[in-house]
Scaffold this motif. Structure first.
Motif, mmCIF file in Angstrom:
data_model
loop_
_atom_site.group_PDB
_atom_site.id
_atom_site.type_symbol
_atom_site.label_atom_id
_atom_site.label_comp_id
_atom_site.label_asym_id
_atom_site.label_seq_id
_atom_site.Cartn_x
_atom_site.Cartn_y
_atom_site.Cartn_z
ATOM 1 N N ALA A 145 -1.137 35.692 -8.339
ATOM 2 C CA ALA A 145 -1.853 36.883 -7.898
ATOM 3 C C ALA A 145 -2.172 37.797 -9.077
ATOM 4 N N ALA A 146 -1.212 37.952 -9.998
ATOM 5 C CA ALA A 146 -1.429 38.790 -11.172
ATOM 6 C C ALA A 146 -2.559 38.228 -12.042
ATOM 7 N N LEU A 147 -2.595 36.897 -12.183
ATOM 8 C CA LEU A 147 -3.652 36.266 -12.971
ATOM 9 C C LEU A 147 -5.014 36.496 -12.320
ATOM 10 N N SER A 148 -5.089 36.267 -11.021
ATOM 11 C CA SER A 148 -6.343 36.455 -10.301
ATOM 12 C C SER A 148 -6.780 37.920 -10.328
ATOM 13 N N PHE A 149 -5.829 38.825 -10.162
ATOM 14 C CA PHE A 149 -6.129 40.266 -10.185
ATOM 15 C C PHE A 149 -6.705 40.666 -11.538
ATOM 16 N N THR A 150 -6.119 40.139 -12.613
ATOM 17 C CA THR A 150 -6.592 40.465 -13.963
ATOM 18 C C THR A 150 -7.999 39.938 -14.206
ATOM 19 N N LEU A 151 -8.234 38.687 -13.814
ATOM 20 C CA LEU A 151 -9.540 38.071 -14.046
ATOM 21 C C LEU A 151 -10.646 38.789 -13.281
ATOM 22 N N THR A 152 -10.362 39.195 -12.045
ATOM 23 C CA THR A 152 -11.392 39.847 -11.237
ATOM 24 C C THR A 152 -11.622 41.296 -11.651
ATOM 25 N N GLY A 153 -10.793 41.804 -12.539
ATOM 26 C CA GLY A 153 -10.979 43.167 -13.016
ATOM 27 C C GLY A 153 -11.597 43.254 -14.389
ATOM 28 N N LEU A 154 -11.908 42.109 -14.983
ATOM 29 C CA LEU A 154 -12.498 42.115 -16.324
ATOM 30 C C LEU A 154 -13.919 42.686 -16.294
ATOM 31 N N PRO A 155 -14.321 43.396 -17.342
ATOM 32 C CA PRO A 155 -15.684 43.927 -17.391
ATOM 33 C C PRO A 155 -16.707 42.808 -17.508
ATOM 34 N N GLY A 156 -17.913 43.076 -17.057
ATOM 35 C CA GLY A 156 -18.958 42.059 -17.064
ATOM 36 C C GLY A 156 -19.525 41.816 -18.452
ATOM 37 N N ALA A 157 -20.299 40.732 -18.553
ATOM 38 C CA ALA A 157 -20.962 40.381 -19.804
ATOM 39 C C ALA A 157 -22.415 40.036 -19.484
ATOM 40 N N ASN A 158 -23.179 39.786 -20.503
ATOM 41 C CA ASN A 158 -24.584 39.395 -20.324
ATOM 42 C C ASN A 158 -24.879 38.201 -21.227
ATOM 43 N N LEU A 159 -24.589 37.018 -20.720
ATOM 44 C CA LEU A 159 -24.806 35.807 -21.497
ATOM 45 C C LEU A 159 -26.272 35.408 -21.473
ATOM 46 N N PRO A 160 -26.733 34.718 -22.518
ATOM 47 C CA PRO A 160 -28.121 34.237 -22.525
ATOM 48 C C PRO A 160 -28.332 33.147 -21.483
ATOM 49 N N THR A 161 -29.580 32.911 -21.133
ATOM 50 C CA THR A 161 -29.885 31.942 -20.080
ATOM 51 C C THR A 161 -30.393 30.618 -20.633
ATOM 52 N N ASN A 162 -29.949 30.248 -21.825
ATOM 53 C CA ASN A 162 -30.373 28.949 -22.342
ATOM 54 C C ASN A 162 -29.634 27.840 -21.595
ATOM 55 N N PRO A 163 -30.174 26.625 -21.550
ATOM 56 C CA PRO A 163 -29.624 25.546 -20.725
ATOM 57 C C PRO A 163 -28.160 25.213 -21.011
ATOM 58 N N VAL A 164 -27.742 25.300 -22.269
ATOM 59 C CA VAL A 164 -26.353 24.965 -22.598
ATOM 60 C C VAL A 164 -25.396 25.964 -21.949
ATOM 61 N N VAL A 165 -25.715 27.247 -22.058
ATOM 62 C CA VAL A 165 -24.875 28.285 -21.455
ATOM 63 C C VAL A 165 -24.870 28.139 -19.936
ATOM 64 N N VAL A 166 -26.031 27.904 -19.354
ATOM 65 C CA VAL A 166 -26.135 27.740 -17.900
ATOM 66 C C VAL A 166 -25.292 26.549 -17.438
ATOM 67 N N PHE A 167 -25.343 25.447 -18.191
ATOM 68 C CA PHE A 167 -24.548 24.256 -17.867
ATOM 69 C C PHE A 167 -23.056 24.584 -17.861
ATOM 70 N N LEU A 168 -22.593 25.260 -18.912
ATOM 71 C CA LEU A 168 -21.166 25.572 -19.035
ATOM 72 C C LEU A 168 -20.702 26.546 -17.957
ATOM 73 N N VAL A 169 -21.504 27.573 -17.704
ATOM 74 C CA VAL A 169 -21.136 28.553 -16.682
ATOM 75 C C VAL A 169 -21.107 27.907 -15.305
ATOM 76 N N ALA A 170 -22.084 27.069 -15.015
ATOM 77 C CA ALA A 170 -22.138 26.401 -13.713
ATOM 78 C C ALA A 170 -20.931 25.477 -13.516
ATOM 79 N N SER A 171 -20.501 24.812 -14.583
ATOM 80 C CA SER A 171 -19.369 23.896 -14.473
ATOM 81 C C SER A 171 -18.077 24.630 -14.148
#
Length: 308
Positions: A145-171
């Protein structure tokens, strides 16, 4: 035949509930799969499908590929899995176009509703194995629960939309489809790819969609085998961890927070709490109904004890 058709429709609706949840940031498809009672079938079926495809490819040189693949495919509960997958895909696409905009407009009320849903759903993995929790189980769940709570509270980011990044994020994001706790949509929001993904679907951006689909396929294939192994060999402990992950993920559904996940002072409390209570009551009603249905079915079965 009517009963069979009704069963297919019911399983498609259950899959649709899972697909809809994946379009909504904060609520996990795995959580809904647990709630509607198809979690084990989805994980087990997907695991056997992955094994079948792998054996088909790797055993072809020895001429055993098709035979060994069919052995795995026969272990899939197709009557549940196939209509559930169809319902899941259709509902996901519809939800992205129709429901997600409403959630964005009425975020506080939507999050309150989902908070109540997930809070009540904690009972499902908590009691799912039928075994008593011991002290160390609660410690393990608290750590998850502590791990999940920490992850869901992290600030957002703005990653580029190139195919490699999209592939990794989708996986990574697709793993949330089968992992109760953090939702796939929430992961997309956290890395700044939620809106680009919706736009790619609307604009039929084949490059983006292709990279996303390929990443999702690879990530899901690897992760589902891990979950299948854990559920088959460490079922109770796995459910303990899943319970903790779900509990910690409630942080993502707290209705009084900003877009960057900063907690703010409560506003419009009565209406928000009402939505929360409705979500909680819906799940409680479903759990009570299921328990009564199982008890009735068990009572109607003839006793196997010999007559004395």
């Amino acid at each position: 035949m009517a009963k069979s058709v009704g069963s297919y429709i019911f399983n498609a609706v259950r899959g649709g509930a899972v697909g809809t949840s994946e379009a909504l940031p904060g609520i996990s498809g795995g959580t809904v799969a647990l709630m509607v009672g198809i979690y084990d079938q989805l994980i087990g079926g997907a695991g056997h499908m992955v094994s079948g495809i792998k054996r088909w490819v790797t055993d072809v040189p020895r001429g055993l590929g098709p035979t060994r693949a069919r052995e795995q495919f026969r272990q899939v509960d197709w009557n549940v899995l196939l209509p559930a997958l169809v319902g899941m895909v259709v509902a996901l696409l519809l939800a992205l176009m129709l429901i997600a905009p409403l959630v964005e407009e009425y975020t506080q009320y939507a999050y309150a509703l989902f908070f109540g849903l997930v809070l009540a759903c904690l009972w499902v993995p908590y009691s799912g194995s039928g075994k008593t929790w011991r002290g160390w189980h609660y410690v393990l769940a608290l750590a998850a629960a502590a791990l999940s709570f920490t992850l869901t509270g992290l600030p957002g980011a703005n990653l580029p939309t190139n195919p490699v990044v999209v592939f990794l994020v989708a996986s990574v994001a697709i793993c949330a489809l089968v992992l109760p706790g953090v939702s796939g949509s929430f992961i997309l929001v956290a890395v700044g790819l939620y809106v680009p993904t919706k736009d790619a679907l609307k604009d039929l951006d084949l490059v983006y969609m292709g990279a996303f689909a390929l990443g999702a396929l690879v990530g899901l294939s690897l992760f589902v085998k891990l979950l299948q192994f854990l559920l088959e060999n460490f079922h109770h402990v796995t459910l303990v961890v899943l319970t903790g992950l779900m509990a910690g993920s409630l942080r993502a559904l707290w209705p009084w927070q900003t877009e960057d996940r900063t907690v703010v002072a409560p506003t419009d409390v009565p209406v928000t709490l009402a939505f929360m209570a409705v979500g909680f009551a819906v799940v409680v009603a479903a759990i009570v109904y299921e328990h009564r249905a199982k008890a009735k079915a068990a009572a109607s079965k003839p006793s196997s004890d010999p007559v004395r």
